[in-house]
Design a protein around this motif. Sequence first.
Motif, short mmCIF file in Angstrom:
data_model
loop_
_atom_site.label_atom_id
_atom_site.label_comp_id
_atom_site.label_asym_id
_atom_site.label_seq_id
_atom_site.Cartn_x
_atom_site.Cartn_y
_atom_site.Cartn_z
N UNK A 126 2.24 -0.41 4.32
CA UNK A 126 0.84 -0.07 4.55
C UNK A 126 -0.04 -0.88 3.60
N UNK A 127 -0.98 -1.65 4.17
CA UNK A 127 -1.88 -2.46 3.35
C UNK A 127 -2.86 -1.56 2.61
N UNK A 128 -2.95 -1.77 1.29
CA UNK A 128 -3.80 -0.92 0.45
C UNK A 128 -5.01 -1.68 -0.10
N UNK A 129 -4.81 -2.92 -0.48
CA UNK A 129 -5.91 -3.68 -1.11
C UNK A 129 -5.75 -5.15 -0.79
N UNK A 130 -6.88 -5.83 -0.66
CA UNK A 130 -6.89 -7.28 -0.51
C UNK A 130 -7.79 -7.84 -1.60
N UNK A 131 -7.21 -8.65 -2.47
CA UNK A 131 -7.94 -9.22 -3.59
C UNK A 131 -7.93 -10.74 -3.48
N UNK A 132 -8.99 -11.38 -3.95
CA UNK A 132 -9.01 -12.83 -4.09
C UNK A 132 -8.47 -13.15 -5.48
N UNK A 133 -7.38 -13.92 -5.52
CA UNK A 133 -6.69 -14.14 -6.80
C UNK A 133 -6.00 -15.50 -6.79
N UNK A 134 -5.56 -15.90 -7.98
CA UNK A 134 -4.77 -17.12 -8.14
C UNK A 134 -3.30 -16.77 -7.90
N UNK B 292 -0.46 7.94 -0.23
CA UNK B 292 -1.00 8.27 1.09
C UNK B 292 -2.03 9.40 1.01
N UNK B 293 -1.82 10.32 0.10
CA UNK B 293 -2.75 11.43 -0.05
C UNK B 293 -4.10 11.02 -0.63
N UNK B 294 -4.13 9.88 -1.30
CA UNK B 294 -5.40 9.40 -1.87
C UNK B 294 -6.37 8.92 -0.81
N UNK B 295 -5.84 8.52 0.33
CA UNK B 295 -6.67 8.02 1.44
C UNK B 295 -7.63 6.93 0.99
N UNK B 296 -7.08 6.02 0.15
CA UNK B 296 -7.92 4.92 -0.33
C UNK B 296 -7.56 3.65 0.41
N UNK B 297 -8.56 2.97 0.95
CA UNK B 297 -8.36 1.66 1.54
C UNK B 297 -9.48 0.78 1.06
N UNK B 298 -9.15 -0.29 0.33
CA UNK B 298 -10.21 -1.13 -0.21
C UNK B 298 -9.96 -2.59 0.09
N UNK B 299 -11.05 -3.34 0.21
CA UNK B 299 -10.97 -4.78 0.34
C UNK B 299 -11.88 -5.36 -0.72
N UNK B 300 -11.31 -5.98 -1.73
CA UNK B 300 -12.09 -6.43 -2.87
C UNK B 300 -12.16 -7.93 -2.97
N UNK C 55 -6.52 -15.11 -0.60
CA UNK C 55 -6.51 -13.68 -0.29
C UNK C 55 -5.08 -13.17 -0.48
N UNK C 56 -4.96 -12.13 -1.29
CA UNK C 56 -3.65 -11.56 -1.58
C UNK C 56 -3.69 -10.08 -1.26
N UNK C 57 -2.85 -9.67 -0.31
CA UNK C 57 -2.80 -8.28 0.13
C UNK C 57 -1.67 -7.56 -0.60
N UNK C 58 -2.00 -6.40 -1.14
CA UNK C 58 -0.99 -5.54 -1.75
C UNK C 58 -0.59 -4.50 -0.71
N UNK C 59 0.65 -4.58 -0.25
CA UNK C 59 1.15 -3.75 0.84
C UNK C 59 2.23 -2.83 0.28
N UNK C 60 2.00 -1.52 0.37
CA UNK C 60 2.94 -0.54 -0.18
C UNK C 60 3.70 0.14 0.96
#
Length: 264
Positions: free
Chosen positions: A36-44, A95-103, A28-33
């Motif tokens: 603020x955590x924006x996305x969590x992807x399963x990756x190598x 922040x204005x996009x208000x997108x929070x995803x867990x992929x 699990x790899x979280x992209x934190x901007x």
Amino acid sequence: MNVQQVTKKTRTTTQTQVDTDWVISEQAIALVYNGISHAVMMATPDDLHDFALGFSLNEGIIERETDLLDFEVKQQTNGLELNITLNSRQFSALKNKRRSLAGNSGCGLCGVESLEQTVKSRLCLPKSSLITLSACQHAIEQFIDKQVLRQKVGGVHGAAFCSTETGEVLLIREDVGRHNSLDKLIGALVKNKQQLTPDKGFILVSSRASYEMVDKTIAAGINHLVSMSAATSKAIDWAEQHQLNLIAFASSTRQVIYADNTIS
């Protein structure tokens, strides 16, 4: 570490053998901007700066490489955090996009809030001559040999940038997820933009050509996507709308052209 050693049992009708095996690492790899955590992807977990840069560009979080001010990888109990610092303008837009995803490793549209968000705004590519059959063949002949992780463990997708003139594989990235491998490749291309410009090559992928794979190619400004697997209906429509040349079922002997947006 992109591979891990595990214990395995190989069972046949006559015996069971216990030994070890190498498998692809998936975390699990979280992209934190900007904290603020924006996305969590399963990756190598390799080529992570390429991944962060490519993902950020493809998602429209940044417009150019210089919008990403800093990058740090932190090991956490349940995975890795990619701590990415954006400039104030891009962070405000995010922040204005208000997108929070867990992929997961096969997710391209997880977390969008409405159907309208699935339609992205992309500029049309300039028309270009279709790459030759021989260039595609040469790229495919090299592709498998250059996939180091795939040869060692299997279960890995690859994405390569190949010369439009010769088919020479110029750059390649691998990952357990097909989207991730392309994000990594695009990030690496941006870092090498002085030597590898979009007009000089095409993308070759081991996976199917889905809408998201086509969209990422368009976002990178690359005119050609070649897939060794099938193409989806939405991918073909999106390619035609944006003048992307799309080839699928590519092998050393056969190719299927689904979108041919060549110069008339």
